[in-house]
Motif scaffolding. Structure first.
Motif, mmCIF file in Angstrom:
data_model
loop_
_atom_site.group_PDB
_atom_site.id
_atom_site.type_symbol
_atom_site.label_atom_id
_atom_site.label_comp_id
_atom_site.label_asym_id
_atom_site.label_seq_id
_atom_site.Cartn_x
_atom_site.Cartn_y
_atom_site.Cartn_z
ATOM 1 N N ALA A 57 3.851 5.449 -5.766
ATOM 2 C CA ALA A 57 3.676 5.327 -7.207
ATOM 3 C C ALA A 57 5.006 4.442 -7.702
ATOM 4 O O ALA A 57 5.415 4.536 -8.597
ATOM 5 C CB ALA A 57 3.853 6.799 -7.898
ATOM 6 N N LEU A 58 5.470 3.539 -6.857
ATOM 7 C CA LEU A 58 6.489 2.659 -7.174
ATOM 8 C C LEU A 58 5.642 1.304 -7.906
ATOM 9 O O LEU A 58 6.339 0.759 -8.541
ATOM 10 C CB LEU A 58 7.260 2.113 -5.653
ATOM 11 N N ILE A 59 4.509 1.345 -7.533
ATOM 12 C CA ILE A 59 3.553 -0.113 -7.870
ATOM 13 C C ILE A 59 2.251 0.656 -8.298
ATOM 14 O O ILE A 59 2.005 1.715 -7.625
ATOM 15 C CB ILE A 59 3.631 -1.329 -7.233
ATOM 16 N N SER A 60 1.316 -0.168 -8.854
ATOM 17 C CA SER A 60 -0.012 0.339 -9.065
ATOM 18 C C SER A 60 -0.824 -0.490 -8.712
ATOM 19 O O SER A 60 -0.754 -1.800 -8.812
ATOM 20 C CB SER A 60 -0.058 0.523 -10.673
ATOM 21 N N ARG A 61 -2.072 0.051 -8.355
ATOM 22 C CA ARG A 61 -3.365 -0.917 -7.927
ATOM 23 C C ARG A 61 -3.821 -1.268 -9.209
ATOM 24 O O ARG A 61 -4.146 -0.690 -10.224
ATOM 25 C CB ARG A 61 -4.222 -0.205 -7.185
ATOM 26 N N HIS A 62 -4.345 -2.806 -9.274
ATOM 27 C CA HIS A 62 -5.023 -3.321 -10.263
ATOM 28 C C HIS A 62 -6.409 -3.084 -10.096
ATOM 29 O O HIS A 62 -6.890 -3.353 -9.083
ATOM 30 C CB HIS A 62 -4.550 -5.057 -10.171
ATOM 31 N N PRO A 63 -7.090 -2.949 -11.128
ATOM 32 C CA PRO A 63 -8.628 -2.631 -11.103
ATOM 33 C C PRO A 63 -9.197 -3.996 -10.720
ATOM 34 O O PRO A 63 -10.323 -3.797 -10.071
ATOM 35 C CB PRO A 63 -8.943 -2.351 -12.748
ATOM 36 N N ALA A 74 0.746 -1.250 -0.051
ATOM 37 C CA ALA A 74 -0.084 -0.183 -0.135
ATOM 38 C C ALA A 74 0.875 1.225 0.041
ATOM 39 O O ALA A 74 0.681 2.163 -0.743
ATOM 40 C CB ALA A 74 -1.060 -0.126 1.034
ATOM 41 N N LYS A 75 1.865 1.222 0.946
ATOM 42 C CA LYS A 75 2.862 2.319 0.750
ATOM 43 C C LYS A 75 3.480 2.727 -0.312
ATOM 44 O O LYS A 75 3.823 3.834 -0.886
ATOM 45 C CB LYS A 75 3.966 2.142 1.931
ATOM 46 N N MET A 76 3.933 1.496 -1.099
ATOM 47 C CA MET A 76 4.433 1.521 -2.580
ATOM 48 C C MET A 76 3.731 2.087 -3.529
ATOM 49 O O MET A 76 4.112 2.688 -4.261
ATOM 50 C CB MET A 76 5.113 0.130 -3.041
ATOM 51 N N ALA A 77 2.294 1.667 -3.470
ATOM 52 C CA ALA A 77 1.439 2.286 -4.484
ATOM 53 C C ALA A 77 1.371 3.710 -4.170
ATOM 54 O O ALA A 77 0.989 4.550 -5.006
ATOM 55 C CB ALA A 77 -0.201 1.496 -4.118
ATOM 56 N N ASP A 78 1.279 4.165 -2.854
ATOM 57 C CA ASP A 78 1.087 5.649 -2.820
ATOM 58 C C ASP A 78 1.992 6.428 -3.295
ATOM 59 O O ASP A 78 2.031 7.695 -3.511
ATOM 60 C CB ASP A 78 0.630 5.794 -1.049
#
Length: 289
Positions: free
Chosen positions: A55-61, A49-53
């Protein structure tokens, strides 16, 4: 701000992405990451979750996460946040190596000894568990792995490494993982460019262990890799608490770059000979009486 386990796992997940050469869009299954990193799913979930925040990874739909460009662009070494957790972590390491902590401990005992909350202690214990020098006992308490705490044992560890690591490069199953080795080269070059004089002994140990274990993994012999991983987990405490000669550490990193280049050029026999020489040099420089 305390450095939690989930924060520490961000670096491990980035290293996993790069070492496995995962492309943008590759899925990052929470369960598989937890098993690979030997931690529970909860801190992995928080790290993702931190990485997504960031922008290191993305949340998948459809749920979960995928690799993003940000993770691939990360530097090979992320500076840890200095915190009270780090101080307590190194106090535990030092006390264990000096025989001031018994082989078996409970969380309540550690909380009293180090005046730490259960939540922060749990993060520290999970970090130690992830590094391989403590295990949770069934039902109650924790069990420390026996550290290498004597000079003779430390020197024996290098003699053992000189047997298995050069031989691993000559295994008939040796296959160079170029992406992983290039990642290690970038990290070693970063240290040689001056970072070696500012990072902690733990960072130096981890960077060097990553390279040696990456080469062992290329051998295709699981026993060589497993032996080296086990050895690194028990010698870690000695390395953490020893005074570091930064000039010697720099020379070893430069030797790592020569070794990596030999491997990338396909010179396995020369790389094997160089590995033996490199370990002999390191053993002599770190000789304990």
């Amino acid at each position: 701000m305390p450095q939690t386990l989930s924060t520490q796992l961000v670096q491990s997940i980035i290293h996993y992405i790069t070492s496995q050469s995962l492309p943008v869009g590759a899925r990052l299954p929470e369960r598989a990451l937890a098993e690979h990193l030997r931690v529970s799913r909860s801190p992995v979930r928080a790290a993702l979750a931190k990485m997504a925040d960031d922008a290191l990874i993305s949340r998948h739909p459809e749920g979960g996460y995928v690799v993003a460009e940000g993770a691939l662009a990360c530097p090979p070494f992320i500076e840890p946040v200095k915190s009270n957790a780090d101080e307590i972590y190194f106090r535990i390491a030092d006390d264990r190596l000096n025989g001031e902590l018994p082989e078996k401990v409970t969380e309540n005992e550690l909380m009293r000894r180090y005046s730490v909350t259960r939540s922060l202690l749990n993060d520290i214990l999970m970090r130690i568990h992830h590094e391989g020098w403590i295990e949770r006992l069934p039902g109650h308490g924790w069990l420390f792995a026996e550290p290498i705490s004597s000079g003779s044992a430390y020197n024996e560890s290098y003699r053992f490494r000189k047997i298995i690591e050069p031989a691993g490069i000559l295994e008939p199953t040796f296959r160079l993982d170029e992406a992983r080795i290039l990642q290690c080269r970038e990290e070693q070059a970063w240290l040689c460019d001056g970072a070696i004089f500012s990072v902690t002994p733990a960072q130096i140990f981890d960077a060097n262990a990553r390279l040696h274990e990456a080469i062992a993994a290329c051998s295709g012999n699981m026993f060589i890799l497993d032996a080296l991983r086990r050895l690194n987990s028990v010698r870690r405490l000695m390395e953490y608490t020893k005074a570091v000669d930064r000039d010697q550490a720099l020379r070893r990193c430069k030797e790592h770059l020569v070794l990596i280049n030999l491997l990338l050029e396909g010179e396995q026999e020369a790389a094997s000979d160089y590995m033996r020489m490199h370990l002999s040099n390191a053993s002599r420089e770190k000789q304990l009486n």
